[in-house]
Design a protein around this motif. Structure first.
Motif, short mmCIF file in Angstrom:
data_model
loop_
_atom_site.label_atom_id
_atom_site.label_comp_id
_atom_site.label_asym_id
_atom_site.label_seq_id
_atom_site.Cartn_x
_atom_site.Cartn_y
_atom_site.Cartn_z
N VAL A 175 40.77 17.56 26.08
CA VAL A 175 41.54 16.36 26.95
C VAL A 175 40.46 15.64 26.76
CG1 VAL A 175 42.94 17.89 28.16
CG2 VAL A 175 40.64 17.77 28.71
N THR A 176 39.25 15.59 26.63
CA THR A 176 38.31 14.30 26.77
C THR A 176 38.35 13.47 25.59
OG1 THR A 176 36.37 15.58 25.42
CG2 THR A 176 36.68 15.93 27.80
N ASN A 177 39.24 13.95 24.58
CA ASN A 177 39.30 13.08 23.27
C ASN A 177 40.85 12.32 23.41
OD1 ASN A 177 40.22 12.27 20.43
ND2 ASN A 177 38.57 13.75 19.83
N TYR A 178 40.74 11.10 23.50
CA TYR A 178 42.05 10.40 23.79
C TYR A 178 42.93 10.28 22.27
CZ TYR A 178 45.17 6.62 25.14
OH TYR A 178 46.42 6.13 25.39
N ASN A 182 46.72 19.93 33.39
CA ASN A 182 46.39 21.16 34.08
C ASN A 182 44.78 21.66 33.53
OD1 ASN A 182 46.48 24.01 34.89
ND2 ASN A 182 46.26 24.18 32.69
N ALA A 183 44.43 21.01 32.28
CA ALA A 183 43.09 21.65 31.88
C ALA A 183 42.13 21.10 32.64
CB ALA A 183 42.99 20.98 30.30
N GLY A 184 41.27 22.09 33.07
CA GLY A 184 40.32 21.90 33.97
C GLY A 184 38.77 22.70 33.72
N VAL A 185 37.88 22.48 34.45
CA VAL A 185 36.68 23.46 34.49
C VAL A 185 36.28 23.51 35.80
CG1 VAL A 185 36.09 23.06 31.90
CG2 VAL A 185 35.17 21.77 33.70
N MET A 226 32.98 15.89 34.94
CA MET A 226 33.77 14.59 35.39
C MET A 226 34.52 14.19 33.88
SD MET A 226 33.66 13.65 38.01
CE MET A 226 32.59 14.10 39.58
N ASP A 227 34.05 14.57 32.73
CA ASP A 227 34.88 14.15 31.45
C ASP A 227 35.85 14.90 31.55
OD1 ASP A 227 33.07 12.30 31.06
OD2 ASP A 227 32.03 13.50 29.32
N VAL A 228 35.83 16.28 31.68
CA VAL A 228 37.15 17.19 31.47
C VAL A 228 38.08 16.94 32.82
CG1 VAL A 228 37.96 19.39 31.47
CG2 VAL A 228 35.83 18.84 30.19
N MET A 283 38.46 12.43 33.69
CA MET A 283 38.89 11.63 32.40
C MET A 283 39.88 12.25 31.47
SD MET A 283 37.36 8.77 32.74
CE MET A 283 38.31 8.09 31.57
N GLY A 284 39.94 13.66 31.35
CA GLY A 284 41.13 14.32 30.98
C GLY A 284 42.37 13.90 31.43
N VAL A 285 42.43 13.79 32.80
CA VAL A 285 43.66 13.51 33.40
C VAL A 285 43.96 11.87 33.31
CG1 VAL A 285 44.77 13.13 35.95
CG2 VAL A 285 43.41 15.22 35.21
N VAL A 286 42.99 11.09 33.10
CA VAL A 286 43.31 9.92 32.99
C VAL A 286 43.73 9.61 31.41
CG1 VAL A 286 42.00 7.18 32.37
CG2 VAL A 286 41.51 8.97 34.48
#
Length: 295
Positions: free
Chosen positions: A65-68, A91-94, A113-115, A118-121
């Motif tokens: 999810v950190t990869n747009y 949903n993906a998160g850590v 924060m990245d996952v 920014m994963g949600v963004v």
């Protein structure tokens, strides 16, 4: 119940296990086309097989999810197979690594924060435009946490990330309402998932995170406590049914644990008391009756 969801398409990040897979099963049973996307490709293939065995129309996509770009690829694949997208579940998160202020590495903050943020963004920016364009409305469900409604000692990075998810959900709800896209923040307490094992899918650029919590400090011991709490939580299937119930009743915040009402009400009382203090302040009390201006 199924008519509201049947024939529509959902993209679920972190969809290979835990909350994501439970939602995939639940919405699949309600007649939706399901796109599960996950960084764990072995578990992703297993999840795809399970959904296919249950006669759920499914597409599995590898996704960090950190990869747009991978988000864009997922959206393109979903369109190619199912057409319009009507639901996004970020949903993906850590869970991060428990630690005191001084123990928590900057790499841990960046990873979380990245996952989690920014994963949600990334997911919302990749999917929302197409949801707006087809004009049929839909749902965006951002998986936050009860930790996003109240801070958690020794879990500052995780709690901050989930508070950000709540705030983004509130912001986007107002923005997307005119497009008939409902945005909800899912804020569960403890659920039987593998979030306490988040390091298993740690990307290489965050490898230094593994060095945190190696010492027998009070904070490190908290990781064992977190494991116990997660494993004592509600089944993911219960959460999934609660999500459907809350969507049907139009909830902006989806709560799964009513026993947390007291602590959150206490926080609300503190906020109200702080406003009362400001009203009584000789410095700012004159602003009390000013018109509220928003952008």
């Amino acid at each position: 119940m199924s008519n509201k969801f049947a024939g529509k398409t959902a993209i679920i990040s972190g969809g290979a296990g835990g909350i994501g897979f439970a939602l995939a099963e639940e919405f699949g049973q309600l007649g939706m086309n399901i796109v599960i996307a996950d960084i764990d490709q072995i578990q992703l293939a297993e999840a795809q097989q399970k959904l296919q065995a249950a006669n759920v129309p499914v597409l599995a996509c590898p996704l960090d999810v950190t990869n747009y770009q991978q988000w864009q690829d997922t959206v393109a694949a979903a369109h190619a197979k199912f057409g319009n997208i009507h639901m996004l579940v970020n949903n993906a998160g850590v869970g991060g690594v428990q630690g005191s202020i001084e123990e928590t590495k900057l790499d841990t903050w960046k990873w979380v924060m990245d996952v989690n943020v920014m994963g949600v963004v990334n997911g919302t920016q990749a999917v929302a435009p197409s949801m707006k364009d087809h004009g049929q409305g839909g749902w965006i469900i951002n998986v936050a946490s009860m930790a996003g409604m109240n801070g958690v000692p020794y879990s500052g990075a995780y709690a901050a990330s989930k508070a950000a998810v709540v705030s983004m959900s509130e912001s986007w709800a107002g923005e997307l309402k005119k497009h008939n896209i409902a945005v909800s923040a899912l804020c569960p307490a403890f659920v039987k998932t593998r979030i306490h094992e988040s390091l298993r899918n740690l990307q290489s650029e965050y490898k230094e995170v593994k060095n945190q919590g190696a010492h027998k400090t009070q904070a490190a011991k908290g990781n064992n406590k977190a494991k116990e709490l997660v494993e004592s939580g509600i089944p993911t299937s219960v959460l999934a049914k609660r999500v459907v119930e809350a969507l049907l009743s139009g909830q902006s915040y989806i709560f799964t644990h009513p026993n947390f009402r007291g602590p959150i009400a206490y926080r609300s009382a503190l906020l109200d008391a702080a406003f009362a203090d400001a009203e009584n302040s000789p410095i700012v009390s004159h602003l009390k009756d000013d018109e509220i201006k928003m952008l």
